[in-house]
Write a protein that holds these residues in place. Structure first.
Motif, PDB file in Angstrom:
ATOM      1  N   ALA A  50       5.260  -1.975   4.216  1.00 38.56           N
ATOM      2  CA  ALA A  50       4.336  -2.575   5.079  1.00 38.56           C
ATOM      3  C   ALA A  50       3.500  -1.476   5.435  1.00 38.56           C
ATOM      4  CB  ALA A  50       4.755  -3.363   5.871  1.00 38.56           C
ATOM      5  N   THR A  51       2.723  -0.645   4.595  1.00 44.48           N
ATOM      6  CA  THR A  51       2.134   0.566   5.295  1.00 44.48           C
ATOM      7  C   THR A  51       0.708   0.330   5.417  1.00 44.48           C
ATOM      8  OG1 THR A  51       1.678   1.375   3.237  1.00 44.48           O
ATOM      9  CG2 THR A  51       3.736   1.991   4.142  1.00 44.48           C
ATOM     10  N   VAL A 109       4.052  -4.082  -9.875  1.00 45.00           N
ATOM     11  CA  VAL A 109       4.765  -3.565  -8.689  1.00 45.00           C
ATOM     12  C   VAL A 109       4.379  -2.188  -8.268  1.00 45.00           C
ATOM     13  CG1 VAL A 109       7.212  -2.799  -8.076  1.00 45.00           C
ATOM     14  CG2 VAL A 109       6.705  -5.110  -9.376  1.00 45.00           C
ATOM     15  N   CYS A 110       3.964  -2.207  -7.050  1.00 44.89           N
ATOM     16  CA  CYS A 110       3.709  -0.747  -6.493  1.00 44.89           C
ATOM     17  C   CYS A 110       4.693  -0.546  -5.180  1.00 44.89           C
ATOM     18  CB  CYS A 110       2.254  -0.768  -5.699  1.00 44.89           C
ATOM     19  SG  CYS A 110       1.174  -0.770  -6.929  1.00 44.89           S
ATOM     20  N   VAL A 111       5.400   0.495  -5.177  1.00 43.37           N
ATOM     21  CA  VAL A 111       6.567   0.883  -4.149  1.00 43.37           C
ATOM     22  C   VAL A 111       5.809   2.070  -3.259  1.00 43.37           C
ATOM     23  CG1 VAL A 111       8.893   1.596  -3.583  1.00 43.37           C
ATOM     24  CG2 VAL A 111       8.246   0.230  -5.768  1.00 43.37           C
ATOM     25  N   LEU A 112       5.804   1.545  -2.012  1.00 49.27           N
ATOM     26  CA  LEU A 112       4.877   2.533  -1.133  1.00 49.27           C
ATOM     27  C   LEU A 112       5.707   3.094   0.077  1.00 49.27           C
ATOM     28  CD1 LEU A 112       1.667   0.485  -0.711  1.00 49.27           C
ATOM     29  CD2 LEU A 112       2.389   2.076  -2.511  1.00 49.27           C
ATOM     30  N   THR A 113       7.150   2.847  -0.061  1.00 50.87           N
ATOM     31  CA  THR A 113       7.772   3.047   1.155  1.00 50.87           C
ATOM     32  C   THR A 113       8.461   4.651   1.213  1.00 50.87           C
ATOM     33  OG1 THR A 113       9.993   2.523  -0.106  1.00 50.87           O
ATOM     34  CG2 THR A 113       8.885   0.785   1.125  1.00 50.87           C
ATOM     35  N   ALA A 136       5.605   4.130  -7.917  1.00 45.33           N
ATOM     36  CA  ALA A 136       6.069   4.444  -6.635  1.00 45.33           C
ATOM     37  C   ALA A 136       5.347   5.696  -6.185  1.00 45.33           C
ATOM     38  CB  ALA A 136       7.532   4.809  -6.981  1.00 45.33           C
ATOM     39  N   MET A 137       5.390   5.824  -4.740  1.00 47.59           N
ATOM     40  CA  MET A 137       4.401   6.820  -4.090  1.00 47.59           C
ATOM     41  C   MET A 137       5.498   7.826  -4.070  1.00 47.59           C
ATOM     42  SD  MET A 137       1.677   7.650  -2.681  1.00 47.59           S
ATOM     43  CE  MET A 137       0.798   5.874  -2.368  1.00 47.59           C
TER      44      MET A 137
END
Length: 200
Positions: A50-51, A109-113, A136-137
């Motif tokens: 949640a960014t 799927v995008c991983v932003l954590t 993934a970020m």
């Protein structure tokens, strides 16, 4: 050339769950129109983290026709008020959510954590599913470290090639909106040509 253009445009509509005309835009000596009927549901964009970037990416994904979900384990971050453009906001651990939700080969799927070790269960699961795109970020060093940890946990090289690095822009020069445009451009390119999909 015309046949290929018509076929490409006609395939794109059902992939997005849409119905509409798919004829060529020009270069055809005679009038030609094709109707592509999309009976499938909208493809899904699952954003984990949640960014601020998740907010911009949820808007961009919705604009492209995705059904957008934002998921974060922190209940204070994962709220509908923070993500008005998302179709669904989930407060819960990412990998159990991915395990129980419905996905298909069009799902992104995008991983932003940016939590390299914490993201491992989520990425291991995502790379085992027949998804259209997994990203993934992280910087190059972060991405290499992530790949090393996944190898240590037994993820095979053919699975690892499906993991894309979402570019880690300099926050001082790139806004979340600019980053979202760049990410969605890559998604459209890769999903459109079938990159990242694993055979059944």
């Amino acid at each position: 050339m015309t046949d290929r253009a018509v076929a490409d445009r006609a395939r794109a509509l059902p992939r997005a769950g849409r119905t509409g005309p798919g004829g060529p835009e020009g270069g055809c000596p005679e009038p030609l129109s094709v109707l592509a009927h999309g009976a499938a549901t909208r493809p899904r964009l699952l954003i984990f983290g949640a960014t601020d970037l998740a907010g911009a990416l949820s808007w961009a994904g919705g604009f492209l026709g995705y059904r957008v979900t934002v998921c974060d384990a922190r209940p204070t971050g994962a709220t509908a008020a923070r993500f008005p453009y998302a179709d669904e906001v989930v407060s819960g651990r990412p990998h159990p959510y991915l395990r129980r939700t419905q996905v298909d080969e069009r799902t992104v799927v995008c991983v932003l954590t940016r939590d390299v070790e914490g993201d491992l269960p989520l990425l291991r699961l995502a790379l085992d599913l027949p998804l259209g795109y997994v990203g993934a970020m992280g910087s190059r060093n972060v991405h290499e470290g992530r790949l090393r940890l996944l190898r240590e946990e037994g993820v095979t090289e053919d699975r690892l090639t499906r993991l894309c690095r979402l570019t880690d822009f300099d926050r001082g020069t790139h806004t979340p909106e600019e980053m979202a445009v760049s990410i969605t451009a890559e998604i459209v390119s890769r999903v459109g040509r079938g990159a990242g999909r694993t055979p059944p």
